[in-house]
Design an enzyme around this catalytic site. Sequence first.
Site, PDB file in Angstrom:
ATOM      1  N   HIS A 312       0.731  -1.087  -0.062  1.00  0.00           N
ATOM      2  CA  HIS A 312       0.088  -0.080  -0.070  1.00  0.00           C
ATOM      3  C   HIS A 312       0.646   1.323  -0.010  1.00  0.00           C
ATOM      4  CE1 HIS A 312      -3.116   2.688   1.315  1.00  0.00           C
ATOM      5  NE2 HIS A 312      -3.884   1.829   0.722  1.00  0.00           N
ATOM      6  N   ASP A 369      -8.020  -5.436   0.257  1.00  0.00           N
ATOM      7  CA  ASP A 369      -8.391  -6.302  -0.861  1.00  0.00           C
ATOM      8  C   ASP A 369      -8.365  -7.602  -0.518  1.00  0.00           C
ATOM      9  OD1 ASP A 369      -9.713  -4.401  -2.410  1.00  0.00           O
ATOM     10  OD2 ASP A 369      -7.588  -3.661  -3.144  1.00  0.00           O
TER      11      ASP A 369
HETATM   12  N1  ACO Z   1       4.195  -7.761  -4.881  1.00  0.00           N
HETATM   13  C1  ACO Z   1       5.480  -7.560  -5.001  1.00  0.00           C
HETATM   14  N2  ACO Z   1       6.239  -6.586  -4.909  1.00  0.00           N
HETATM   15  C2  ACO Z   1       5.775  -5.412  -4.343  1.00  0.00           C
HETATM   16  C3  ACO Z   1       4.178  -5.320  -4.098  1.00  0.00           C
HETATM   17  C4  ACO Z   1       3.450  -6.807  -4.293  1.00  0.00           C
HETATM   18  N3  ACO Z   1       2.156  -6.479  -4.063  1.00  0.00           N
HETATM   19  N4  ACO Z   1       3.841  -4.221  -4.012  1.00  0.00           N
HETATM   20  C5  ACO Z   1       4.906  -3.420  -3.869  1.00  0.00           C
HETATM   21  N5  ACO Z   1       5.962  -4.283  -4.150  1.00  0.00           N
HETATM   22  C6  ACO Z   1       7.340  -3.842  -4.343  1.00  0.00           C
HETATM   23  C7  ACO Z   1       7.768  -2.940  -5.522  1.00  0.00           C
HETATM   24  O1  ACO Z   1       8.227  -3.777  -6.550  1.00  0.00           O
HETATM   25  C8  ACO Z   1       8.844  -2.044  -5.087  1.00  0.00           C
HETATM   26  O2  ACO Z   1      10.221  -2.720  -5.141  1.00  0.00           O
HETATM   27  P1  ACO Z   1      11.368  -2.056  -5.268  1.00  0.00           P
HETATM   28  O3  ACO Z   1      11.534  -1.040  -4.114  1.00  0.00           O
HETATM   29  O4  ACO Z   1      12.568  -3.175  -5.006  1.00  0.00           O
HETATM   30  O5  ACO Z   1      11.276  -1.317  -6.536  1.00  0.00           O
HETATM   31  C9  ACO Z   1       8.438  -1.894  -3.730  1.00  0.00           C
HETATM   32  O6  ACO Z   1       7.679  -2.850  -3.038  1.00  0.00           O
HETATM   33  C10 ACO Z   1       7.559  -0.355  -3.345  1.00  0.00           C
HETATM   34  O7  ACO Z   1       6.379  -0.602  -4.436  1.00  0.00           O
HETATM   35  P2  ACO Z   1       5.939   0.764  -5.162  1.00  0.00           P
HETATM   36  O8  ACO Z   1       5.114   0.230  -6.617  1.00  0.00           O
HETATM   37  O9  ACO Z   1       6.679   1.693  -5.337  1.00  0.00           O
HETATM   38  O10 ACO Z   1       4.620   1.128  -4.296  1.00  0.00           O
HETATM   39  P3  ACO Z   1       3.487   2.318  -4.506  1.00  0.00           P
HETATM   40  O11 ACO Z   1       3.118   2.870  -3.437  1.00  0.00           O
HETATM   41  O12 ACO Z   1       3.727   2.754  -5.755  1.00  0.00           O
HETATM   42  O13 ACO Z   1       2.450   0.908  -4.661  1.00  0.00           O
HETATM   43  C11 ACO Z   1       0.653  -0.463  -4.772  1.00  0.00           C
HETATM   44  C12 ACO Z   1       1.518   0.665  -3.854  1.00  0.00           C
HETATM   45  C13 ACO Z   1       0.268  -0.015  -6.040  1.00  0.00           C
HETATM   46  C14 ACO Z   1      -0.697  -0.807  -3.901  1.00  0.00           C
HETATM   47  C15 ACO Z   1       1.538  -1.693  -4.859  1.00  0.00           C
HETATM   48  O14 ACO Z   1       1.841  -2.216  -3.607  1.00  0.00           O
HETATM   49  C16 ACO Z   1       0.836  -2.951  -5.640  1.00  0.00           C
HETATM   50  O15 ACO Z   1       0.910  -2.952  -6.822  1.00  0.00           O
HETATM   51  N6  ACO Z   1       0.098  -3.924  -4.929  1.00  0.00           N
HETATM   52  C17 ACO Z   1      -0.683  -4.649  -5.400  1.00  0.00           C
HETATM   53  C18 ACO Z   1      -1.968  -4.375  -6.106  1.00  0.00           C
HETATM   54  C19 ACO Z   1      -2.877  -4.243  -4.820  1.00  0.00           C
HETATM   55  O16 ACO Z   1      -3.096  -4.875  -4.094  1.00  0.00           O
HETATM   56  N7  ACO Z   1      -3.788  -2.947  -4.878  1.00  0.00           N
HETATM   57  C20 ACO Z   1      -4.736  -2.347  -3.969  1.00  0.00           C
HETATM   58  C21 ACO Z   1      -4.256  -1.485  -3.155  1.00  0.00           C
HETATM   59  S1  ACO Z   1      -5.423  -0.944  -1.818  1.00  0.00           S
HETATM   60  C22 ACO Z   1      -6.634  -0.182  -2.727  1.00  0.00           C
HETATM   61  O17 ACO Z   1      -6.214   0.628  -3.666  1.00  0.00           O
HETATM   62  C23 ACO Z   1      -7.799  -0.364  -2.500  1.00  0.00           C
END
Ligand code: ACO
Length: 428
Positions: A312, A369
């Site tokens: 998140h 979720d």
């Molecule tokens: N699985 C694997 N790796 C992940 C995940 C995940 N679910 N989420 C984040 N990471 C990793 C990224 O690859 C990144 O790694 P790095 O630092 O080595 O490059 C690091 O964690 C930070 O992630 P970001 O993408 O920079 O975080 P951001 O805040 O932009 O994204 C998000 C947040 C979009 C929710 C992300 O965690 C994700 O894609 N999760 C899966 C989708 C999801 O569950 N979305 C629902 C969110 S809640 C809502 O909107 C109601």
Amino acid sequence: MDVKDFITDKYAVLTIGDQQVKLPIVIGSEGEKGIDISNLRRDTGCVTIDPSFVNTAACYSRITFIDGEQGILRYRGIPIEELVNVGSFVRTAYLLVHGVLPDDEQNRKFSKLLNRHSMLHEDMRHFFDRFPSGAHPMHILSTMINAMAAFYPNVDLLSLSEDIDISSARLISTVRTMAAFAYKKSIGEPKVYPRQDLSFCANFLNMMFDSPVAPYDIKPEAVKILNILFILHADHEQNCSTTTVRTVGSAQVNLYATISAGVSALSGPLHGGANQAVIEMLTEIANDGNPKKFVERAKDKNNPSRLMGFGHRVYKTYDPRASIIREECRKFLDAMRYNDPLLDTARELEELALNDDYFISRHLYPNVDFYSGIIYRALGIPENMFTVMFALARLPGWIAHWKEMIGSNTKITRPRQIYIGKTPDNKQ
Ligand code: ACO
């Protein structure tokens, strides 16, 4: 208190070449610190660059507070755990829009309005028949909400002079009816009209599942869990869809068109669409029988897959909504004597991820979720309707933010950019 009361007499000092500017420090009511750069371009000619607004507070707001480090979520100062105990989505909706929980009389009036405005304009019913079978219900929903602007053209800024309860009730209640109609259309069953004698969530379940040949038995446990899910999804401050609502609304767009834009933003798999993606992922894992492989795949930077329902932007600990849903999911499934193998898969996956250095070091925990889809499945709601459920629940939050934004005379949203394209003499 007024916004200016949160601007302190302390400053951050920024040096640009030989120029120094003092930028006021702002401290919110929960101690969050910000640097006010609203005069930066005027005073220095410079703008700030913050792609995806990772470090930018776009507004002052009195609606929802999140502490992502401690896992705290409060609506209008009330912890979500307390609101879940009250157990009423309608009361929570009123709280978000008005800033206070309703007393019994206000609650009765608001519920009555929800009932009165639950019908769809009869001409709109035919729209459903023109969508191709297999159309995603989120696309149907955003289109239909946008179409409401044509049926209720006076719902623009006048909505604020109209009783906000009427605008909110019309939206929250009609969209619920639309969602159920979209589902009935997708399965080829006759549409079920809303009933005056049912509570908000019971009415929705009845419109979804009642049929002329098999009357729906409304179980109190189902109504209770739906209220809980809706309460937990009702607002989440400046997330992608709410920011969309504020941005579109800042151009003084009709409220329905504004909310339709929010629904579109919510449909993405990185936002509200994640609840559907979680179930698809869990099903794949359960069929494959090797959750470790999926965890490894999510960690692989050469593979775009992520662990859906994990991570998140704001929470760097367990999402407080996910903690409640995880517990309520277990209780609900037990009460319904419903055995879902995906719950075991989800728990196994969670256990693996929470003990893996990749997830630990990046503070990736289950989000709202991760477990919600398992409850929706137990309620009989099909996967392609999960994000629609999220949208129904998020309506009070979007309306509250729209109202706050309009009421604070916000300027039209219009960020700047740093141009890095071609020049007339093609120098880059
Ligand atoms: N699985 C694997 N790796 C992940 C995940 C995940 N679910 N989420 C984040 N990471 C990793 C990224 O690859 C990144 O790694 P790095 O630092 O080595 O490059 C690091 O964690 C930070 O992630 P970001 O993408 O920079 O975080 P951001 O805040 O932009 O994204 C998000 C947040 C979009 C929710 C992300 O965690 C994700 O894609 N999760 C899966 C989708 C999801 O569950 N979305 C629902 C969110 S809640 C809502 O909107 C109601």
